[in-house]
Design a protein around this motif. Structure first.
Motif, short mmCIF file in Angstrom:
data_model
loop_
_atom_site.label_atom_id
_atom_site.label_comp_id
_atom_site.label_asym_id
_atom_site.label_seq_id
_atom_site.Cartn_x
_atom_site.Cartn_y
_atom_site.Cartn_z
N GLY A 122 31.97 -5.89 76.68
CA GLY A 122 32.05 -4.44 76.53
C GLY A 122 32.18 -3.68 77.83
O GLY A 122 31.90 -2.47 77.85
N GLN A 123 32.58 -4.35 78.89
CA GLN A 123 32.68 -3.68 80.19
C GLN A 123 33.50 -2.40 80.09
O GLN A 123 34.58 -2.37 79.53
N GLY A 124 32.94 -1.31 80.64
CA GLY A 124 33.60 -0.02 80.60
C GLY A 124 33.20 0.85 79.42
O GLY A 124 33.54 2.04 79.38
N GLY A 125 32.46 0.27 78.46
CA GLY A 125 32.04 1.05 77.30
C GLY A 125 30.65 1.62 77.46
O GLY A 125 29.99 1.45 78.49
N GLN A 126 30.18 2.30 76.44
CA GLN A 126 28.84 2.87 76.45
C GLN A 126 27.79 1.83 76.12
O GLN A 126 28.06 0.84 75.44
#
Length: 398
Positions: A122-126
């Motif tokens: 999920g890199q870059g997500g919340q």
């Protein structure tokens, strides 16, 4: 005097902008970025590899705040909203690949999951924190990038579907799931870390059930059920079938179970599975297990630096034309450490080197020598003499 105040305010503003944003990374081993946080936030050491900017009022004494996070005292204070809501959404930390600090070797991603574009989860997500099944299901919706932090052991009443571009990470060493498991289908780019899985009796009776999914990393988790029932009461702990591909299973503690890890579900599925099922197992601790460590059909496996202890029936089972490189593993009271002619109509192929079989070498059943002498990624092969202590101390959640 007025000019001095304006200049000071400008310097303060620039300084604050150059600091990490709330809940961003601010330090850790090999971190080369800024080590300060914006006003109202303090840099807290989560583990040796990862320090995070958290609200200053959440840093308690002895929680290892990092002193280099000082923002000028005249910087404008931000209002920090408070809420009793159980789900908290925050900007994602800049590095989402958790590394357990109790491991003697680095747990950076290596193996087949590092290929095919890599596995970033999920890199870059919340980031969303969950503590029950309904929160988990809501947080997992969609294929957008997302990081889900699990706080505590969640009782699952049914298997939960994981979509693409997702990281699920335990908040501490006693976080995870019991009662049922996680399932992936037609998904990609998934990271599962620092979680406990136990007593998985969902519809699949697996703790991890993956089909037609690619680029998955399972790291520093614990998987167990019990051996008080028949071998089919539960099914698998970590199973990948139906042409899954580019998988790494690393630094996990897998124990007290019958059939642990099935890769390729059927002898008759060659049309779908041939050329797929590339998987790496490294630095896992298998203890008190019946078999399937792994059981591999049709695919390609690199199995190195694992520990097998008290294995009842068979350990590494390579069949139906599958190829495996099995190196520098330790086997203690592990029956049939490596086999190529068990349970299927066709044999598999193995290259084995530098393994410590203990007193079980004479139970090996390697009938076909393979051609997988090298793998297409860089890795460090630890000295087999140090593997037992390294893995038994470092595997599992932190």
């Amino acid at each position: 005097m007025k000019s001095f105040i304006i200049l000071a305010s400008f310097i303060t503003s620039v300084f604050a902008q150059n600091c990490s944003l709330p809940f961003g990374q601010c330090g850790g081993s090999n971190w080369n970025g800024v080590k300060c946080c914006t006003s109202g936030f303090t840099c807290k050491e989560m583990n040796v590899w990862y320090h995070q900017c958290v609200p200053s009022n959440e840093v308690v004494p002895n929680s290892n705040p990092v002193v280099s996070n000082v923002v000028p005292s005249n910087a404008p204070a931000k209002s920090i909203p408070t809420t009793n809501a159980p789900i908290i959404n925050n900007p994602a930390p800049q590095n989402v690949n958790y590394v357990a600090s109790n491991a003697s070797s680095s747990s950076a991603l290596i193996g087949y999951a590092s290929m095919n574009g890599g596995t970033k989860g999920g890199q870059g997500g919340q980031t969303t924190t969950v503590s029950n099944q309904s929160q988990l299901v809501a947080a997992l919706k969609g294929n957008n990038a997302k990081i889900i932090k699990v706080n505590g052991i969640i009782q699952l009443t049914s298997d939960v579907t994981v979509n693409s571009n997702t990281s699920i990470i335990g908040a501490n060493k006693n976080s995870g799931f019991t009662g049922a498991g996680l399932k992936f289908k037609n998904a990609s780019n998934i990271i599962i870390q620092n979680l406990k899985f136990s007593y998985c009796l969902g519809s699949n009776k697996d703790c991890i059930n993956a089909q037609k999914s690619t680029n998955v990393w399972i790291d520093h988790c614990e998987f167990f059920n019990d051996r008080n029932h028949g071998k089919d009461y539960y099914d698998g702990l970590v199973d990948f079938t139906h042409a899954c591909d580019y998988i790494t299973i690393s630094w996990n503690f897998i124990h007290d179970h019958y059939k642990a890890s099935l890769i390729g579900h059927s002898d008759s599925n060659s049309g779908e599975d041939t050329g797929k099922l590339h998987i790496t197992y490294h630095h896992n601790y298998f203890k008190n297990v019946g078999s399937r460590l792994p059981s591999l059909r049709f695919g390609t496996a690199h199995v190195f630096n694992n520990v097998y202890e008290n294995i009842e029936n068979s350990s590494v089972n390579i069949r139906m034309g599958a190829q495996a490189l099995v190196e520098s593993n330790v086997f203690r009271n592990a029956n049939k450490p490596i086999s190529t002619n068990l349970d299927s109509s066709q044999e598999g192929f193995v290259v084995q080197r530098n393994n410590d079989f203990g007193n079980t070498a004479n139970t090996n059943s390697i009938t076909k020598i393979g051609n997988l002498n090298t793998v297409p990624y860089a890795y460090t092969n630890d000295n087999v003499n140090s593997v037992y202590n390294l893995v038994t101390r470092g595997a599992g959640p932190n």
